[in-house]
Design a protein around this motif. Structure first.
Motif, PDB file in Angstrom:
ATOM      1  N   HIS A 295       0.822  -1.209   0.000  1.00 37.60           N
ATOM      2  CA  HIS A 295       0.000   0.000   0.000  1.00 37.60           C
ATOM      3  C   HIS A 295       0.860   1.264   0.000  1.00 37.60           C
ATOM      4  O   HIS A 295       0.498   2.277   0.616  1.00 37.60           O
ATOM      5  CB  HIS A 295      -0.967  -0.003   1.183  1.00 37.60           C
ATOM      6  CG  HIS A 295      -1.987  -1.101   1.101  1.00 37.60           C
ATOM      7  ND1 HIS A 295      -2.613  -1.628   2.212  1.00 37.60           N
ATOM      8  CD2 HIS A 295      -2.484  -1.791   0.040  1.00 37.60           C
ATOM      9  CE1 HIS A 295      -3.443  -2.593   1.830  1.00 37.60           C
ATOM     10  NE2 HIS A 295      -3.381  -2.700   0.517  1.00 37.60           N
ATOM     11  N   ASN A 296       1.980   1.207  -0.715  1.00 37.92           N
ATOM     12  CA  ASN A 296       2.778   2.401  -0.965  1.00 37.92           C
ATOM     13  C   ASN A 296       2.378   2.977  -2.324  1.00 37.92           C
ATOM     14  O   ASN A 296       1.991   2.246  -3.235  1.00 37.92           O
ATOM     15  CB  ASN A 296       4.261   2.059  -0.926  1.00 37.92           C
ATOM     16  CG  ASN A 296       4.675   1.496   0.422  1.00 37.92           C
ATOM     17  OD1 ASN A 296       4.624   2.188   1.435  1.00 37.92           O
ATOM     18  ND2 ASN A 296       5.068   0.225   0.451  1.00 37.92           N
ATOM     19  N   VAL A 297       2.485   4.300  -2.475  1.00 34.92           N
ATOM     20  CA  VAL A 297       2.003   4.988  -3.673  1.00 34.92           C
ATOM     21  C   VAL A 297       3.128   5.851  -4.241  1.00 34.92           C
ATOM     22  O   VAL A 297       3.687   6.703  -3.536  1.00 34.92           O
ATOM     23  CB  VAL A 297       0.781   5.866  -3.343  1.00 34.92           C
ATOM     24  CG1 VAL A 297       0.312   6.614  -4.588  1.00 34.92           C
ATOM     25  CG2 VAL A 297      -0.355   5.018  -2.766  1.00 34.92           C
ATOM     26  N   VAL A 298       3.444   5.629  -5.522  1.00 34.83           N
ATOM     27  CA  VAL A 298       4.427   6.443  -6.248  1.00 34.83           C
ATOM     28  C   VAL A 298       3.658   7.145  -7.353  1.00 34.83           C
ATOM     29  O   VAL A 298       3.306   6.529  -8.366  1.00 34.83           O
ATOM     30  CB  VAL A 298       5.553   5.567  -6.825  1.00 34.83           C
ATOM     31  CG1 VAL A 298       6.584   6.427  -7.545  1.00 34.83           C
ATOM     32  CG2 VAL A 298       6.213   4.741  -5.715  1.00 34.83           C
ATOM     33  N   ILE A 299       3.362   8.434  -7.187  1.00 35.85           N
ATOM     34  CA  ILE A 299       2.415   9.095  -8.092  1.00 35.85           C
ATOM     35  C   ILE A 299       2.870  10.509  -8.454  1.00 35.85           C
ATOM     36  O   ILE A 299       3.303  11.282  -7.594  1.00 35.85           O
ATOM     37  CB  ILE A 299       1.002   9.116  -7.461  1.00 35.85           C
ATOM     38  CG1 ILE A 299      -0.038   9.619  -8.449  1.00 35.85           C
ATOM     39  CG2 ILE A 299       0.979   9.918  -6.170  1.00 35.85           C
ATOM     40  CD1 ILE A 299      -1.476   9.339  -8.015  1.00 35.85           C
ATOM     41  N   GLY A 300       2.815  10.817  -9.741  1.00 38.02           N
ATOM     42  CA  GLY A 300       3.048  12.179 -10.199  1.00 38.02           C
ATOM     43  C   GLY A 300       4.465  12.672 -10.042  1.00 38.02           C
ATOM     44  O   GLY A 300       4.689  13.880  -9.925  1.00 38.02           O
ATOM     45  N   ASN A 301       5.448  11.771 -10.061  1.00 39.58           N
ATOM     46  CA  ASN A 301       6.847  12.175  -9.986  1.00 39.58           C
ATOM     47  C   ASN A 301       7.429  12.315 -11.390  1.00 39.58           C
ATOM     48  O   ASN A 301       6.938  11.720 -12.351  1.00 39.58           O
ATOM     49  CB  ASN A 301       7.647  11.149  -9.190  1.00 39.58           C
ATOM     50  CG  ASN A 301       7.076  10.949  -7.801  1.00 39.58           C
ATOM     51  OD1 ASN A 301       7.300  11.752  -6.909  1.00 39.58           O
ATOM     52  ND2 ASN A 301       6.314   9.876  -7.615  1.00 39.58           N
TER      53      ASN A 301
END
Length: 513
Positions: A295-301
């Motif tokens: 449930h880790n989120v990598v978004i909009g990088n």
């Protein structure tokens, strides 16, 4: 998603990003003008998982407990919303009140930041005003880190390019500018991390001797079995590091958003030059354990991949993470890489990957010195990505099972080899992908024998479903060099320069409709 280019850069870097903007604009225009183009999508919403179709590959939990559905869902498959910390509710502590000097080349500002953190209480915020802060010392209790985070205390600058932390760490083992171990309810935002390294940047993925700067920019991990959780890392610039710009290990509910990552000092084997790495523990096999990574989120990088080995990497049995809406331009190896250590049930969606020297998105990996990589885990979901001018759009290898690859838009360039390549990847399903472009030997979809890696992962494609894909204005269509129990259903292959379909002699059990 955060702004495409958050701040102007100087010199060649600024010109490079201007050129990239033009590439994206032209690509969008081409897609919009094509009579057969994909219709524009609605705003990003929480996904409820892949649409189930009759005969579709069902997720198999294998040895990883009873988790069975990809993405941000709970154990039963119901969508969840990953919590992020709210704004600070307590005091704002200004590090200049503790002796920090925002003028460059001051003696040492790390001690003042640590003193402010020590004085803070949960709910407080540490403010680093605009300026350059020299980090010359490490924490007395942790000689590997300049700054150690505290639960409930935020660390914030005044802007990604306004506040700069300049570390003197230079190649020390496991050195970290900022470390958080077992922390929760923390925001780290709005500044840049860089180093005094003035040597060359990483440009040779075979060179294991290059080094410079800190090993890690931000390092979040567990402490005595307690995972870091509910951490937001937002709007940071990180450059001139050696191993990982941001490393998240054995943690949950960590959100990484709007960060700009570039300029690794090394891209060699053994873990150098990764932009963002989400990892489980190497020996983690129990999803109920306290430090199960999910449930880790990598978004909009945004990633300038000219000096990155991988932009985003998932490794070891980490599961039910989301990688979405990131922009990656170039990388020396696979840009988004599920690294061949059992990563399972992750969702990779709506990313834009341009001009990678290897795959835009890869599942399974043949490398590894300490940990020999092979297959990623089961049930990963790769969908709705824009993959432009990479060597391969999507690559699945070495026994990675039950991957769903759907609704991706893949545009080949002159040096592209394959749109979607499947080797030993049992149960892989390709559905609704749109593939175009390429020259000479480019194939939109290719199935081939997997030669393995030192004996690991050898095999042929099996149980592969290729359904409702659209291949238009491409050099070649679908090529099957090896495989068994293969199904090709309702694919559209039009306006092809070369062969629409090629099936090698001796392959049996190919169902075509």
């Amino acid at each position: 998603m955060k702004e495409f280019v958050r701040n102007s850069r100087q010199g060649s870097s600024h010109l490079w990003w201007m050129a990239l903007s033009l590439v994206l604009l032209l690509t969008a225009c081409i897609v919009d003008k094509s009579e057969e183009s994909v219709e524009s999508e609605d705003a990003v919403e929480e996904s409820e998982g892949p649409v189930k179709k009759e005969g579709a590959v069902e997720p198999v939990p294998l040895e990883h407990g009873d988790w069975g559905f990809p993405g941000l869902v709970d154990r039963s498959g119901e969508p969840i919303e990953v919590p992020t910390p709210g704004p600070a509710t307590g005091k704002t502590l200004d590090i200049t009140d503790f002796g920090a000097d925002p003028v460059p080349d001051s003696y040492d500002d790390a001690a003042a930041i640590r003193e402010a953190l020590e004085a803070a209480e949960p709910g407080d915020e540490i403010l680093m005003p605009a300026g350059t802060y020299d980090l010359r010392s490490t924490d007395p209790a942790d000689k590997s880190a300049n700054i150690v985070l505290r639960s409930g205390v935020d660390l914030r600058g005044e802007g990604q390019e306004s506040t700069v932390l300049l570390t003197s760490l230079d190649g020390e083992d496991d050195s970290r500018v900022i470390r958080g171990s077992g922390v929760h309810d923390v925001i780290v935002a709005d500044f840049t991390i860089t180093s005094h390294h003035e040597g060359s940047l990483g440009d040779d993925p075979d060179n294991g001797d290059a080094s410079g700067g800190p090993m890690y920019g931000i390092y979040l991990g567990a402490h005595e079995g307690q995972a870091s959780s509910q951490v937001l890392v937002e709007n940071l610039g990180i450059r001139r590091f050696e191993r990982h710009a941001i490393s998240v290990k054995a943690s949950r509910e960590v959100t990484l958003s709007g960060n700009y990552i570039s300029e690794a000092t090394a891209v060699g084997p053994g873990g150098q030059g990764y932009g963002i790495a989400i990892e489980g523990s190497a020996d983690q096999r129990d999803p109920d354990a306290a430090n199960d990574s999910r449930h880790n989120v990598v978004i909009g990088n945004t990633f300038d991949g000219r000096h990155l080995r991988h932009a985003i990497l998932l490794q070891f049995p980490t599961h039910n993470n989301l990688v979405a809406d990131n922009i990656i331009v170039g990388s020396h190896l696979d840009a988004i890489d599920l690294h061949g250590e059992g990563e399972y049930l992750n969702e990779v969606r709506e990313n834009t990957v341009i001009g990678g020297q290897r795959a835009g998105i890869a599942l399974g990996n043949s490398g590894g010195s300490k940990n020999k990589h092979d297959a990623s885990g089961h049930g990963n979901w790769v969908h709705s990505n824009d993959l432009i001018g990479n060597r391969q759009g999507v690559l699945v290898i070495l026994g990675t099972p039950d991957t769903l690859i759907e609704d991706n838009r893949i545009t080949a360039a002159e040096d592209s080899k394959v749109g979607i390549e499947v080797r030993n990847a049992p149960g892989t399903e390709l559905r609704g992908n749109h593939i175009t472009g390429g020259t000479d030997g480019f194939w939109a979809i290719r199935l081939s024998k997997d030669r393995g890696a030192d004996g690991r992962g050898i095999g042929i494609p099996s149980g592969i479903k290729i359904e409702s894909n659209v291949i238009r204005q491409a050099a070649n269509g679908i090529r099957i060099d090896a495989g068994e129990d293969l199904s090709l259903v309702e694919n559209v292959v039009d306006d092809i320069d070369g062969a629409k379909q090629r099936v090698a002699d001796g392959i049996n059990g190919v169902k075509v409709e």
